[in-house]
Write an enzyme that holds these catalytic residues in place. Structure first.
Site, PDB file in Angstrom:
ATOM      1  N   GLY A 111       0.814  -1.363  -0.081  1.00  0.00           N
ATOM      2  CA  GLY A 111       0.140  -0.055  -0.074  1.00  0.00           C
ATOM      3  C   GLY A 111       0.692   1.277  -0.058  1.00  0.00           C
ATOM      4  O   GLY A 111       0.537   1.999   0.772  1.00  0.00           O
ATOM      5  N   THR A 124       1.954   3.384  -2.718  1.00  0.00           N
ATOM      6  CA  THR A 124       2.093   4.284  -3.743  1.00  0.00           C
ATOM      7  C   THR A 124       1.407   5.870  -3.326  1.00  0.00           C
ATOM      8  O   THR A 124       1.600   6.709  -4.110  1.00  0.00           O
ATOM      9  CB  THR A 124       0.936   3.784  -4.863  1.00  0.00           C
ATOM     10  OG1 THR A 124      -0.441   3.754  -4.460  1.00  0.00           O
ATOM     11  CG2 THR A 124       1.404   2.550  -5.454  1.00  0.00           C
ATOM     12  N   GLY A 162       0.340   8.297   0.397  1.00  0.00           N
ATOM     13  CA  GLY A 162      -0.033   8.363   2.017  1.00  0.00           C
ATOM     14  C   GLY A 162       1.143   7.948   2.927  1.00  0.00           C
ATOM     15  O   GLY A 162       2.509   8.270   2.326  1.00  0.00           O
ATOM     16  N   ILE A 163       0.794   7.349   3.977  1.00  0.00           N
ATOM     17  CA  ILE A 163       1.635   6.792   4.798  1.00  0.00           C
ATOM     18  C   ILE A 163       2.455   5.708   4.413  1.00  0.00           C
ATOM     19  O   ILE A 163       3.930   5.704   4.518  1.00  0.00           O
ATOM     20  CB  ILE A 163       1.170   6.333   6.061  1.00  0.00           C
ATOM     21  CG1 ILE A 163       0.279   7.176   6.906  1.00  0.00           C
ATOM     22  CG2 ILE A 163       2.000   5.504   7.081  1.00  0.00           C
ATOM     23  CD1 ILE A 163      -0.653   6.827   8.300  1.00  0.00           C
ATOM     24  N   SER A 175      -3.640   1.107  13.941  1.00  0.00           N
ATOM     25  CA  SER A 175      -4.045   2.568  14.269  1.00  0.00           C
ATOM     26  C   SER A 175      -4.763   2.725  15.755  1.00  0.00           C
ATOM     27  O   SER A 175      -4.785   1.901  16.555  1.00  0.00           O
ATOM     28  CB  SER A 175      -5.599   2.596  13.514  1.00  0.00           C
ATOM     29  OG  SER A 175      -6.245   3.792  13.850  1.00  0.00           O
ATOM     30  N   TYR A 185     -13.555  -1.575  10.877  1.00  0.00           N
ATOM     31  CA  TYR A 185     -12.454  -1.196  10.808  1.00  0.00           C
ATOM     32  C   TYR A 185     -11.317  -1.286  12.129  1.00  0.00           C
ATOM     33  O   TYR A 185     -10.304  -1.865  12.254  1.00  0.00           O
ATOM     34  CB  TYR A 185     -12.191   0.463  10.634  1.00  0.00           C
ATOM     35  CG  TYR A 185     -10.811   0.974  10.416  1.00  0.00           C
ATOM     36  CD1 TYR A 185      -9.862   0.741   9.282  1.00  0.00           C
ATOM     37  CD2 TYR A 185     -10.247   2.083  11.363  1.00  0.00           C
ATOM     38  CE1 TYR A 185      -8.851   1.267   9.453  1.00  0.00           C
ATOM     39  CE2 TYR A 185      -9.214   2.406  11.415  1.00  0.00           C
ATOM     40  CZ  TYR A 185      -8.191   2.207  10.291  1.00  0.00           C
ATOM     41  OH  TYR A 185      -7.149   2.779  10.399  1.00  0.00           O
TER      42      TYR A 185
END
Length: 264
Positions: free
Chosen positions: A14, A16, A18-19, A141, A154
């Protein structure tokens, strides 16, 4: 402190934007050879170019695959059989009332947020253990500790990550391989800014005003009083991947701006 990772190969899912992209860039700037993983070729190529510019080298590469599926994880493993640093950053989220979260939504969020990391860690940890050195991270998170009413599924998926991370750290005890979770709070990623823009439009206010309002309404315990930047989150991840963090394992490292009401 000078973090030196020039002999290491890192893989970040993941990554590409953001974080994930910030972590990949930070690891590359510390000297690591980095593999970006994403579903879209153009976005992967753009991320690789960004990392090259940030690091001043051209040894980053990309794998186009979807680790949110078993087939996608296998494609990543076949493309990169061994890595020294694994950062399981892939994740999805979205506000949804509890009574509207059907079985398919629960299944999807667990496949993407949890099983992607489980499958990749299950493979890469073996090589790390054999070599006597490795770093595995799960990007969790603050919602894992503070389950949000607006997206229970989530929060539960992130809480499950905490359990996997702690359990795997025990499995790898004494091996030289560390396993940790990183707990960001609200962060100015592409997805978060998009959500803030939608909410701001509904209320007729600016995105900046919406960020403040969102924190006041949903994360009132924040001590930072603002959204973090991806780079602020990445700094903790890069440290946890470093040789200097050799005694940090089996724990949850917070970079959530003090939202969690706990001194432990």
């Amino acid at each position: 402190m000078q973090i030196e990772l020039s002999e290491k190969h890192a893989l970040v899912t993941g990554s590409t934007a953001g974080i994930g992209l910030a972590i990949a860039s930070g690891l590359a700037q510390a000297g690591s050879r980095v593999t970006v993983v994403g579903r879209d070729r153009s976005r992967v190529d753009k991320a690789v170019a960004h990392i090259h510019q940030a690091s001043g080298r051209d040894d980053a590469s990309g794998v186009v695959a979807d680790p949110g599926t078993a087939e996608g994880c296998q494609a990543v493993i076949e493309a990169r059989p061994e890595v020294d640093i694994l950062v399981n950053n892939l994740g999805i989220y979205g506000a949804l009332p509890f009574f509207e979260i059907d079985d398919a939504a629960w299944e999807e969020i667990f496949q993407v947020n949890l099983m992607s990391g489980v499958r990749l860690a299950r493979h890469y940890a073996k090589g790390m253990h054999a070599r006597g050195w490795g770093r595995i991270q799960f990007i969790s998170s603050e919602s894992a500790l503070n389950i949000p009413a607006e997206m229970v599924h989530y929060g539960v998926s992130k809480a499950a990550l905490q359990g996997v991370s702690r359990g795997l750290a025990k499995v790898l005890a004494g091996s030289g391989v560390t396993v940790n979770t990183i707990l960001p709070g609200p962060t100015r990623t592409e997805g978060a800014l998009g959500m803030m823009a939608e909410l701001a439009a509904e209320r007729g206010i600016s995105v900046e005003e919406m960020e403040t309002l969102f924190l006041d309404e949903n994360r009132p315990s924040t001590l930072l009083k603002r959204f973090a930047t991806p780079e602020e989150v990445a700094s903790l991840s890069v440290y946890a991947a470093s040789p200097q963090a050799s005694a940090t394992t089996g724990t949850a490292l917070r970079v959530e701006g003090g939202i969690v009401e706990s001194i432990t």
